[in-house]
Design a protein around this motif. Structure first.
Motif, PDB file in Angstrom:
ATOM      1  N   LEU A   6       0.830  -1.201   0.000  1.00 49.17           N
ATOM      2  CA  LEU A   6       0.000   0.000   0.000  1.00 49.17           C
ATOM      3  C   LEU A   6       0.871   1.260   0.000  1.00 49.17           C
ATOM      4  O   LEU A   6       0.625   2.195  -0.768  1.00 49.17           O
ATOM      5  N   ILE A   7       1.891   1.273   0.835  1.00 52.55           N
ATOM      6  CA  ILE A   7       2.804   2.415   0.906  1.00 52.55           C
ATOM      7  C   ILE A   7       3.525   2.587  -0.426  1.00 52.55           C
ATOM      8  O   ILE A   7       3.624   3.700  -0.948  1.00 52.55           O
ATOM      9  N   GLU A   8       4.022   1.499  -0.992  1.00 55.55           N
ATOM     10  CA  GLU A   8       4.712   1.570  -2.283  1.00 55.55           C
ATOM     11  C   GLU A   8       3.794   2.108  -3.378  1.00 55.55           C
ATOM     12  O   GLU A   8       4.217   2.906  -4.211  1.00 55.55           O
ATOM     13  N   GLU A   9       2.537   1.690  -3.360  1.00 58.82           N
ATOM     14  CA  GLU A   9       1.564   2.140  -4.360  1.00 58.82           C
ATOM     15  C   GLU A   9       1.306   3.644  -4.243  1.00 58.82           C
ATOM     16  O   GLU A   9       1.336   4.370  -5.234  1.00 58.82           O
ATOM     17  N   LYS A  10       1.069   4.110  -3.031  1.00 60.73           N
ATOM     18  CA  LYS A  10       0.802   5.542  -2.814  1.00 60.73           C
ATOM     19  C   LYS A  10       2.044   6.386  -3.116  1.00 60.73           C
ATOM     20  O   LYS A  10       1.949   7.470  -3.670  1.00 60.73           O
ATOM     21  N   TYR A  11       3.210   5.874  -2.745  1.00 61.41           N
ATOM     22  CA  TYR A  11       4.450   6.592  -3.007  1.00 61.41           C
ATOM     23  C   TYR A  11       4.681   6.711  -4.516  1.00 61.41           C
ATOM     24  O   TYR A  11       5.059   7.775  -5.012  1.00 61.41           O
ATOM     25  N   ALA A  12       4.424   5.632  -5.238  1.00 65.39           N
ATOM     26  CA  ALA A  12       4.571   5.657  -6.699  1.00 65.39           C
ATOM     27  C   ALA A  12       3.630   6.689  -7.309  1.00 65.39           C
ATOM     28  O   ALA A  12       4.006   7.405  -8.246  1.00 65.39           O
ATOM     29  N   ASP A  13       2.415   6.799  -6.768  1.00 64.50           N
ATOM     30  CA  ASP A  13       1.474   7.827  -7.237  1.00 64.50           C
ATOM     31  C   ASP A  13       2.052   9.219  -7.009  1.00 64.50           C
ATOM     32  O   ASP A  13       1.893  10.115  -7.834  1.00 64.50           O
ATOM     33  N   ALA A  14       2.708   9.398  -5.876  1.00 61.61           N
ATOM     34  CA  ALA A  14       3.248  10.712  -5.521  1.00 61.61           C
ATOM     35  C   ALA A  14       4.384  11.134  -6.441  1.00 61.61           C
ATOM     36  O   ALA A  14       4.449  12.288  -6.864  1.00 61.61           O
ATOM     37  N   VAL A  15       5.280  10.217  -6.753  1.00 62.04           N
ATOM     38  CA  VAL A  15       6.486  10.605  -7.483  1.00 62.04           C
ATOM     39  C   VAL A  15       6.324  10.616  -8.998  1.00 62.04           C
ATOM     40  O   VAL A  15       7.184  11.169  -9.695  1.00 62.04           O
ATOM     41  N   LYS A  16       5.235  10.071  -9.504  1.00 64.71           N
ATOM     42  CA  LYS A  16       5.123   9.956 -10.964  1.00 64.71           C
ATOM     43  C   LYS A  16       5.063  11.310 -11.679  1.00 64.71           C
ATOM     44  O   LYS A  16       5.428  11.387 -12.844  1.00 64.71           O
ATOM     45  N   GLY A  17       4.672  12.365 -10.993  1.00 64.77           N
ATOM     46  CA  GLY A  17       4.600  13.671 -11.636  1.00 64.77           C
ATOM     47  C   GLY A  17       5.766  14.598 -11.325  1.00 64.77           C
ATOM     48  O   GLY A  17       5.806  15.738 -11.791  1.00 64.77           O
ATOM     49  N   ILE A  18       6.712  14.124 -10.544  1.00 65.70           N
ATOM     50  CA  ILE A  18       7.857  14.961 -10.168  1.00 65.70           C
ATOM     51  C   ILE A  18       8.829  15.055 -11.345  1.00 65.70           C
ATOM     52  O   ILE A  18       9.150  14.058 -11.980  1.00 65.70           O
ATOM     53  N   LYS A  19       9.275  16.255 -11.613  1.00 67.23           N
ATOM     54  CA  LYS A  19      10.239  16.503 -12.692  1.00 67.23           C
ATOM     55  C   LYS A  19      11.636  16.602 -12.079  1.00 67.23           C
ATOM     56  O   LYS A  19      11.844  17.317 -11.094  1.00 67.23           O
ATOM     57  N   GLU A  20      12.594  15.914 -12.668  1.00 70.78           N
ATOM     58  CA  GLU A  20      13.948  15.885 -12.111  1.00 70.78           C
ATOM     59  C   GLU A  20      14.568  17.276 -12.013  1.00 70.78           C
ATOM     60  O   GLU A  20      15.302  17.574 -11.067  1.00 70.78           O
ATOM     61  N   GLU A  21      14.269  18.133 -12.969  1.00 69.24           N
ATOM     62  CA  GLU A  21      14.872  19.471 -12.943  1.00 69.24           C
ATOM     63  C   GLU A  21      14.429  20.291 -11.725  1.00 69.24           C
ATOM     64  O   GLU A  21      15.095  21.244 -11.341  1.00 69.24           O
ATOM     65  N   TRP A  22      13.307  19.925 -11.108  1.00 71.97           N
ATOM     66  CA  TRP A  22      12.847  20.653  -9.933  1.00 71.97           C
ATOM     67  C   TRP A  22      13.859  20.583  -8.793  1.00 71.97           C
ATOM     68  O   TRP A  22      13.915  21.471  -7.951  1.00 71.97           O
ATOM     69  N   PHE A  23      14.650  19.509  -8.754  1.00 74.12           N
ATOM     70  CA  PHE A  23      15.613  19.345  -7.673  1.00 74.12           C
ATOM     71  C   PHE A  23      16.799  20.289  -7.818  1.00 74.12           C
ATOM     72  O   PHE A  23      17.552  20.489  -6.875  1.00 74.12           O
TER      73      PHE A  23
END
Length: 155
Positions: A6-23
């Motif tokens: 469940l945690i892995e699923e929700k975490y995957a949902d969270a990171v799928k829209g993150i753009k690497e350049e934002w870091f």
């Protein structure tokens, strides 16, 4: 479903829209994206990242790597799932790093621009934050996986 799945699923949902350049940018895109996530997904991201950063390099690493911009929200997330001791440790770390008591926006900006000398250049905070790491590691009463999994299942 197991807590880990469940945690892995929700975490995957969270990171799928993150753009690497934002870091590597000094803007609010990363912050705004995370804060705009559905609350379960947001809490999962905040707590997993926090926990992993502390175990991989401690509070110092958490702030240096920019995740400290989410400290206030992570404190609330930890309290919500019942990890109040870990929330208290993060609150203490935040007050140490943000010793000027800057407003949230100003603190986030200074953190991302590496404009907190005691964290980035003099490194005087390392030992103090390391002491908090040791307290975090020794706390066996608040199992993040269990608490976060239970919270996610209850929603």
């Amino acid at each position: 479903m197991s807590n880990i799945k469940l945690i892995e699923e929700k975490y995957a949902d969270a990171v799928k829209g993150i753009k690497e350049e934002w870091f590597n940018e000094h803007n609010t895109n990363w912050y705004e994206y995370i804060i705009g996530l559905p609350i379960q997904v947001q809490f999962c991201y905040l707590i997993v990242v926090f926990h992993n950063q502390i175990f991989n390099g401690g509070f110092h690493q958490y702030f240096v790597n920019g995740y400290g911009q989410f400290a206030k929200e992570t404190i609330e997330a930890l309290k919500t799932i019942g990890a109040s001791k870990k929330a208290d440790l993060l609150e203490e770390a935040l007050s140490i790093v943000n010793s000027d008591d800057d407003p949230d926006y100003t603190f986030r900006k200074k953190l991302l621009e590496k404009q907190i000398p005691q964290l980035f250049s003099t490194d005087v905070l390392f030992e103090t934050l390391d002491n908090l790491d040791n307290i975090y590691y020794s706390d066996e009463n608040e199992d993040i996986e269990q608490l976060l999994g239970s919270y996610l299942k209850s929603r």
